[in-house]
Design a protein around this motif. Structure first.
Motif, mmCIF file in Angstrom:
data_model
loop_
_atom_site.group_PDB
_atom_site.id
_atom_site.type_symbol
_atom_site.label_atom_id
_atom_site.label_comp_id
_atom_site.label_asym_id
_atom_site.label_seq_id
_atom_site.Cartn_x
_atom_site.Cartn_y
_atom_site.Cartn_z
ATOM 1 N N SER A 19 0.818 -1.211 0.000
ATOM 2 C CA SER A 19 0.000 0.000 0.000
ATOM 3 C C SER A 19 0.853 1.263 0.000
ATOM 4 O O SER A 19 0.579 2.210 -0.748
ATOM 5 N N ALA A 20 1.896 1.310 0.828
ATOM 6 C CA ALA A 20 2.716 2.520 0.933
ATOM 7 C C ALA A 20 3.392 2.840 -0.393
ATOM 8 O O ALA A 20 3.397 3.991 -0.856
ATOM 9 N N PHE A 76 -10.007 1.220 -2.558
ATOM 10 C CA PHE A 76 -9.590 0.280 -1.513
ATOM 11 C C PHE A 76 -8.370 0.803 -0.776
ATOM 12 O O PHE A 76 -8.260 0.695 0.445
ATOM 13 N N LEU A 77 -7.439 1.394 -1.521
ATOM 14 C CA LEU A 77 -6.267 2.010 -0.898
ATOM 15 C C LEU A 77 -6.683 3.172 -0.003
ATOM 16 O O LEU A 77 -6.146 3.349 1.107
ATOM 17 N N VAL A 116 -4.760 4.507 3.746
ATOM 18 C CA VAL A 116 -4.818 5.939 4.054
ATOM 19 C C VAL A 116 -5.632 6.185 5.322
ATOM 20 O O VAL A 116 -5.279 7.034 6.159
ATOM 21 N N LEU A 117 -6.699 5.446 5.500
ATOM 22 C CA LEU A 117 -7.550 5.630 6.667
ATOM 23 C C LEU A 117 -6.823 5.253 7.956
ATOM 24 O O LEU A 117 -7.068 5.826 9.009
ATOM 25 N N GLN A 118 -5.906 4.277 7.848
ATOM 26 C CA GLN A 118 -5.156 3.833 9.022
ATOM 27 C C GLN A 118 -3.984 4.764 9.343
ATOM 28 O O GLN A 118 -3.420 4.671 10.432
ATOM 29 N N MET A 170 -1.785 10.772 9.212
ATOM 30 C CA MET A 170 -0.949 11.844 8.678
ATOM 31 C C MET A 170 -1.026 11.957 7.163
ATOM 32 O O MET A 170 -0.611 12.970 6.596
ATOM 33 N N LEU A 171 -1.550 10.938 6.516
ATOM 34 C CA LEU A 171 -1.632 10.948 5.054
ATOM 35 C C LEU A 171 -2.962 11.546 4.602
ATOM 36 O O LEU A 171 -4.008 11.200 5.147
ATOM 37 N N PRO A 172 -2.958 12.418 3.613
ATOM 38 C CA PRO A 172 -4.222 12.911 3.054
ATOM 39 C C PRO A 172 -4.867 11.855 2.173
ATOM 40 O O PRO A 172 -4.175 10.998 1.601
ATOM 41 N N SER A 173 -6.164 11.913 2.063
ATOM 42 C CA SER A 173 -6.863 10.990 1.181
ATOM 43 C C SER A 173 -6.475 11.276 -0.270
ATOM 44 O O SER A 173 -5.819 12.285 -0.569
ATOM 45 N N VAL A 174 -6.872 10.382 -1.166
ATOM 46 C CA VAL A 174 -6.533 10.568 -2.576
ATOM 47 C C VAL A 174 -7.100 11.888 -3.093
ATOM 48 O O VAL A 174 -6.437 12.630 -3.831
#
Length: 848
Positions: free
Chosen positions: A236-237, A291-292, A297-299, A302-306
């Motif tokens: 995923s990353a 799905f990603l 991303v949800l977990q 600190m990461l913004p959504s797509v």
């Protein structure tokens, strides 16, 4: 491998509109999953891979042997239909995979048939299967059978650990249920080599196709499944970073097109198209990488959504460019300025651009601040210019129009957060800066001309800013009403003005309590500035109206007029509670008199053709009238006696005193022109009735026959012979009645009305009478002054002269001369209510 593909098939099935069909579909797939799990357990085939080789065929028993023995139920023993049952085969062992040993068994068959009963459904952790085994061979009930599964004790197959205790059925009764636990795989299936690289290339081609607005080679469901496969194997990353790089490269390439010189409108349309394309592309990309977005991303908070990643890239590389941002904001402000000047603009373009700024979270910092500054500058100049060019009503309508336009802009294309500061800016520059000038220039004009609609608009607009200024001008306007030069018409003008003010407060000012209280305070202020005079003028006005009767107004109109005058009376300090209580007593007397007359007419048969109406007045409530004895007709005297007997019979201990000065009559007269009805006073009645007995009488003869006082008689004859309705002649003709004048009936009297009101001529008030009235007023007030002094001294016990005088002035609502106040203090000292201090003559002590 079968189970892996089956799970994907179950997840992506297309829903059927029929809920029952959906349920049966899921039950069918669940049954297939259970069959495959049992197949893995009975026939170990090792760890599956994403692309496994075709499974080898295993020996199975005949279908007829299965259909008779197999059954599947849920946790609640629910039966499965025949179509589901056909997917489940009874499990029998083949010679290659299973060894059997039996003791005392009469059957020589190579395969032992078994019945399976599934009582528990699949859950999210594992699969629990209860199996009941019965031998179909004929064995005696007292013989035991032991079954061993292939692989031996402690053998692992497909995550199923079989120990001796869990795989051996010993010493169990036929049909007893045993529980087998199927656990997860020890190792997950591995992806084939180059699967990650090939899958990413496939996804990258799809993203670039979306960005370039061309068709995608692959099915969207296939792409979604590819993303899910990569995320399931901890890629995923890397996948997120690769997607971010592709989007970043594409957005970087867009900035060059905006650095060329373009006309402002064309530039705005181009930036809007770029934004719309970007939003459309990110929606498509997000649907593929959903799905990603919903797992990795949800977990990671600190990461913004797509979607947010796309916004950040567009903000950083496109809008944050100083030239692009400056040109965009300038263009938006220019379009708004053109619209404010009356031009037609593309509102949809403005709405889209401002929505872009709001979505990129730069609306407040980059646009709103500059927009409010431009608005402030525009309306500041416009307010100064229009205040000099236009009248107040026109200016108010222009301000209202501007406020409506700005409110419409907020609804159409501005952000809702801009509404409050925008409207506040317009109100400040067009209203707040010109409050006093607008009111001083136009309020008096609007009130004088009774411009109701404009006053409504004035209140509506000024209530947005500060109602206090309008309130102050409102009070100032009232204080200018009283003019000593208009004493003759003051009361009527005051009543008319009060009606107009009430209407304005009710209709224009929405019954605002502050304005109602301000109106009351203003009336009290200007009415009481002239000591005693307003009360005197109001009293005379009421007296004149009552004497005029229904000549100028009907009974209903007269009652309404009296109600209005009562309200004015309450504003006068000298007409306080004592006066109000007396006035209430007057009205009570009039109501009781009506009831008494109803009872009198029901109980008495009055002689003759004279109708009698009596008003019983309580002496304490009414002014003091000097009694005058006159010579009444015998019929009148008889009626008075009848009523006196009736009244005293009901109210023993009371005394009646007839007030002839207040009596009035209605006479029926016949002239050459025809019959008339004359509404006259009792004195006028006695004079007119004399002409039934003779043709001509002198002043002395009339005075002797009627017994009326000389001055009152002269005014009575003057009203009958020298007024507008001259029912008698006077010789010689003159305005005044002199000794020796002769009077005769005017048979040629003509009048357009049938009932004629002949008013008694009022005696003019002399200076001596005015002084006498003032003295009586002072006599009435002295009791209130005494009560105030005693009340203050009782509370303070000891007080100096100056402080006592100050306290008395604060408590009294009417003006008092210092000399009169000193007289009242001396009177209280004489009556032992207070005393002078023996050591200090200017100090008083209260005497208990």
């Amino acid at each position: 491998a079968h189970f892996y593909n089956l799970s994907s098939e179950m997840y992506y099935f297309k829903p059927n509109p029929n809920p029952t069909a959906n349920l049966m579909f899921m039950i069918n797939r669940l049954a297939i999953a259970i069959r495959i799990c049992i197949h893995f357990f009975m026939f170990p085939i090792g760890l599956p891979s994403p692309n496994p080789p075709p499974p080898t065929q295993e020996a199975r028993p005949a279908a007829s042997d299965v259909n008779n023995d197999s059954s599947i139920t849920s946790s609640k023993k629910r039966k499965i239909n025949s179509s589901e049952r056909e997917d489940i085969d009874s499990i029998s062992s083949s010679p290659k995979t299973t060894n059997y040993s039996s003791s005392s068994c009469t059957s020589t068959s190579q395969h032992i048939q078994k019945k399976l009963r599934f009582e528990d459904s699949v859950d999210f952790i594992g699969l629990d299967v209860k199996m009941a085994e019965e031998s179909s061979a004929s064995c005696s009930s007292n013989k035991m059978k032991t079954v061993f599964l292939a692989g031996g004790v402690g053998h692992h197959a497909n995550g199923l650990t079989k120990t001796a205790g869990s795989t051996t059925f010993s010493n169990s009764k036929p049909g007893a249920a045993k529980k087998l636990v199927i656990k997860n795989f020890k190792e997950k299936p591995k992806l084939p080599e180059n699967y990650t690289h090939e899958t990413w290339q496939k996804l990258k081609e799809a993203v670039e196709a979306i960005q370039n607005s061309i068709s995608i080679k692959y099915n969207l469901e296939e792409l979604y499944q590819a993303v899910e496969n990569l995320c399931s194997h901890k890629i995923s990353a890397k996948l997120y970073k690769q997607l971010q790089v592709v989007c970043e490269d594409h957005i970087k390439a867009q900035i060059d097109q905006f650095r060329e010189y373009l006309f402002l409108t064309l530039f705005l349309k181009k930036i809007d198209k770029c934004w719309q394309d970007h939003c459309r592309q990110m929606i498509m990309i997000r649907s593929i990488f959903l799905f990603l977005d919903r797992t990795y991303v949800l977990q990671n908070s600190m990461l913004p959504s797509v979607w947010d990643m796309g916004l950040e890239l567009f903000r950083f590389y496109i809008i944050s460019d100083m030239k692009v941002q400056s040109k965009t904001i300038d263009g938006i402000l220019l379009l708004i300025e053109r619209e404010r000047s009356g031009e037609t603009i593309d509102r949809s373009l403005l709405r889209s651009l401002l929505s872009m700024l709001s979505d990129l979270q730069i609306y407040q910092d980059s646009f709103e601040q500059r927009f409010l500054e431009e608005t402030n500058r525009l309306y500041a100049a416009e307010g100064q210019r229009l205040m000099q060019e236009r009248e107040v009503p026109d200016y108010l309508h222009h301000v209202n129009k501007r406020l409506e336009e700005e409110a419409d802009r907020v609804i159409t294309y501005l952000d809702q957060s801009t509404q409050k500061p925008l409207i506040a800016t317009v109100e400040k520059q067009l209203l707040g800066e010109h409050l006093t000038a607008t009111l001083q220039k136009g309020l008096n004009h609007l009130l004088d001309e009774n411009r109701i609609q404009d006053l409504c608009l004035l209140y509506q607009l000024f209530s947005r800013v500060r109602g206090g200024v309008l309130l102050e001008i409102w009070i100032i306007h009232f204080t200018m009403v009283i003019n000593p030069e208009k004493d003759k018409t003051m009361v009527q003008e005051l009543l008319d003005f009060k009606d107009k003010v009430d209407h304005i407060i009710h209709v224009c000012f929405m019954k605002n309590e502050k304005f109602v209280n301000a109106m009351k305070e203003a009336f009290e202020t200007f009415i009481n500035k002239r000591t005693n005079k307003p009360a005197e003028l109001i009293a005379k006005h009421v007296d004149w109206k009552l004497r005029a009767g229904n000549k100028e107004a009907t009974d209903e109109e007269l009652e309404k007029m009296l109600d209005k005058i009562m309200i004015i009376f309450r504003f006068i300090y000298e007409c306080g509670a004592a006066f109000t209580s007396k006035l209430e007593g007057m009205f009570k007397d009039m109501e009781l008199s009506k009831d008494i007359m109803v009872q009198f007419k029901q109980c008495q048969n009055l002689p003759g053709n004279i109708e009698l109406t009596v008003n019983i007045l309580t002496m304490g409530y009414w002014p003091t009238y000097v009694p005058m004895e006159v010579h009444l007709l015998p019929e009148m005297v008889r009626l008075q006696e009848i009523f006196k007997t009736f009244y005293l019979g009901k109210h023993s201990g009371r005394k009646l005193q007839w007030q002839s000065t207040l009596g009035h009559c209605v006479l029926k007269a016949e002239f050459k022109e025809g019959k008339k009805e004359l509404q006259v006073s009792l004195f006028q009645t006695l004079v007119l009735l004399m002409f039934n007995e003779g043709e001509e009488f002198t002043l002395e003869e009339i005075k002797l026959a009627t017994g009326i006082e000389d001055g009152e008689l002269r005014r009575t004859l003057q009203s009958l012979a020298c007024g507008k309705a001259r029912v008698i002649h006077k010789v010689p003709k003159s305005k005044d009645v002199e000794d020796g004048d002769k009077f005769s009936c005017n048979d040629d009297f003509k009048h357009k009305l049938f009932r004629i009101k002949i008013n008694q001529i009022q005696m003019k008030e002399t200076v001596e009478e005015q002084a006498s009235t003032t003295e009586r007023v002072y006599q009435d007030r002295q009791y209130q002054i005494d009560a105030a002094i005693v009340r203050i001294m009782k509370m303070r016990k000891t007080l100096s002269h100056n402080l006592l005088v100050s306290e008395v002035y604060n408590q009294l609502k009417f003006p008092v001369k210092p000399a009169d106040l000193k007289k009242r203090i001396e009177s209280l000292i004489d009556r032992d209510y207070m005393e002078r201090d023996k050591e200090n003559p200017n100090q008083y002590n209260y005497v208990a």
